[in-house]
Design a protein around this motif. Sequence first.
Motif, short mmCIF file in Angstrom:
data_model
loop_
_atom_site.label_atom_id
_atom_site.label_comp_id
_atom_site.label_asym_id
_atom_site.label_seq_id
_atom_site.Cartn_x
_atom_site.Cartn_y
_atom_site.Cartn_z
N GLN A 141 2.59 -20.89 -53.17
CA GLN A 141 1.90 -21.98 -52.48
C GLN A 141 0.45 -21.65 -52.14
OE1 GLN A 141 4.76 -20.59 -51.39
NE2 GLN A 141 6.35 -22.17 -51.29
N ALA A 142 0.07 -20.37 -52.25
CA ALA A 142 -1.30 -19.98 -51.92
C ALA A 142 -2.31 -20.73 -52.78
CB ALA A 142 -1.48 -18.47 -52.08
N GLY A 143 -1.99 -20.94 -54.06
CA GLY A 143 -2.91 -21.65 -54.92
C GLY A 143 -3.17 -23.07 -54.45
N SER A 144 -2.12 -23.76 -54.02
CA SER A 144 -2.28 -25.12 -53.50
C SER A 144 -3.09 -25.11 -52.21
CB SER A 144 -0.92 -25.76 -53.25
OG SER A 144 -0.19 -25.89 -54.46
N ARG A 145 -2.86 -24.11 -51.37
CA ARG A 145 -3.64 -24.01 -50.13
C ARG A 145 -5.11 -23.80 -50.43
NH1 ARG A 145 -3.55 -20.28 -47.04
NH2 ARG A 145 -4.02 -21.42 -45.13
N PHE A 146 -5.43 -22.91 -51.38
CA PHE A 146 -6.83 -22.66 -51.71
C PHE A 146 -7.50 -23.93 -52.24
CE2 PHE A 146 -5.53 -18.02 -52.61
CZ PHE A 146 -5.72 -17.68 -51.29
N GLU A 147 -6.79 -24.69 -53.07
CA GLU A 147 -7.36 -25.93 -53.59
C GLU A 147 -7.65 -26.91 -52.46
OE1 GLU A 147 -4.88 -27.60 -56.59
OE2 GLU A 147 -5.00 -25.86 -57.92
N TRP A 155 -5.67 -14.48 -57.16
CA TRP A 155 -6.16 -15.83 -57.47
C TRP A 155 -7.63 -15.84 -57.87
CZ3 TRP A 155 -2.49 -19.51 -57.75
CH2 TRP A 155 -1.27 -19.25 -57.11
N LEU A 156 -8.24 -14.66 -57.99
CA LEU A 156 -9.68 -14.61 -58.28
C LEU A 156 -10.00 -14.44 -59.76
CD1 LEU A 156 -10.99 -12.51 -55.27
CD2 LEU A 156 -11.51 -14.89 -55.80
N GLY A 157 -9.03 -14.05 -60.55
CA GLY A 157 -9.30 -13.87 -61.97
C GLY A 157 -10.14 -12.64 -62.25
N ALA A 158 -10.78 -12.64 -63.41
CA ALA A 158 -11.51 -11.46 -63.87
C ALA A 158 -12.99 -11.53 -63.48
CB ALA A 158 -11.39 -11.34 -65.39
N SER A 159 -13.63 -10.36 -63.47
CA SER A 159 -15.07 -10.29 -63.26
C SER A 159 -15.79 -10.86 -64.47
CB SER A 159 -15.49 -8.84 -63.04
OG SER A 159 -14.90 -8.30 -61.87
N GLY A 160 -17.05 -11.23 -64.26
CA GLY A 160 -17.86 -11.75 -65.36
C GLY A 160 -19.26 -11.17 -65.30
N ALA A 217 -2.12 -32.30 -48.33
CA ALA A 217 -1.79 -31.24 -49.29
C ALA A 217 -1.78 -29.88 -48.62
CB ALA A 217 -2.78 -31.27 -50.45
N LEU A 218 -2.74 -29.64 -47.73
CA LEU A 218 -2.80 -28.37 -47.03
C LEU A 218 -1.57 -28.17 -46.14
CD1 LEU A 218 -4.33 -25.79 -46.27
CD2 LEU A 218 -5.52 -27.12 -44.50
N GLU A 219 -1.18 -29.23 -45.44
CA GLU A 219 -0.02 -29.12 -44.56
C GLU A 219 1.26 -28.87 -45.35
OE1 GLU A 219 2.42 -29.28 -41.03
OE2 GLU A 219 0.38 -28.65 -41.54
N ILE A 220 1.44 -29.57 -46.47
CA ILE A 220 2.64 -29.37 -47.28
C ILE A 220 2.71 -27.94 -47.78
CG2 ILE A 220 3.73 -29.97 -49.48
CD1 ILE A 220 2.76 -32.86 -49.01
N ALA A 221 1.60 -27.44 -48.33
CA ALA A 221 1.59 -26.07 -48.86
C ALA A 221 1.84 -25.05 -47.76
CB ALA A 221 0.26 -25.80 -49.56
N THR A 222 1.25 -25.28 -46.59
CA THR A 222 1.41 -24.34 -45.49
C THR A 222 2.85 -24.30 -45.00
OG1 THR A 222 -0.88 -24.66 -44.78
CG2 THR A 222 0.65 -23.75 -43.16
#
Length: 261
Positions: free
Chosen positions: A11-17, A75-80, A208-213
């Motif tokens: 659910q962290a991904g939904s919270r970040f969005e 959730w940060l992916g790779a460096s660029g 959306a934040l409340e649902i994910a939390t």
Amino acid sequence: MGYLLDNGQVQAGSRFEALGELFDASTFRHLDALGVGPGASCWEVGAGGRSVPDGLVERVGPGGRVIATDVDTSWLGASGAVLEVRRHDVGTEPPPAEGLDLVHARLVLTHVPARDRALATMVAALRPGGWLVVEDADPALQPLLCPEDRGPAEQLANRLRRGFRTLMAGRDADLALGRTLPRRLREHGLVDVAADAFFPIAGPACTALEIATVEQIRGRLVDGGVATDDDVDRHLDNLRAGRLPDLATSPMVTAWGRRAR
């Protein structure tokens, strides 16, 4: 005991969005006003997801530098070419770089027990004249999920929110941190300190934040005796059915200050 809303859960991904949709415009309004632009060097502390790091990369361009750190970089992916992703604990480790133009942290200090050490680390990363911008919620200023407590659905929502705050406090979260940020920045030697607050009410991102939390902490709410499984199911059903359209976030206090030259 660890962070209640850790990055390891799906659910962290939904919270970040949702957090990005709610707060990125306010965040970048402040950063743009401070002149963050081409060639700047920046550290995004406790980045979580990519929305703020990506926004910084757009602003600093190919001649700039953005370091995005977190205790969990899943959730940060790779460096660029411009963005450097690094695992880092701001409460226990030295800064990943020094002489930076900007250090920014959003929703970080509330969850870091060694808050003064973390702030000292952020200040140490700045060049003389560089800016520190710290944003943190202050749930104690406005504790209700539903400010208009009209009926059973709102009352259940607010009861679960009180339980969530109790769980947070039990993990050393400071639920009144936001209001202290200007003082803390001055105590760490920063000048030209100022602050304001942003307080979203209503909208799909609040829901959306409340649902994910709630989905993320469901087990802890039930295990802690805050709610039953039926309570949680009923609250989630109310959210998804649109019966709670006017949810509120906690006020987000943004404070900024400059390292003396």
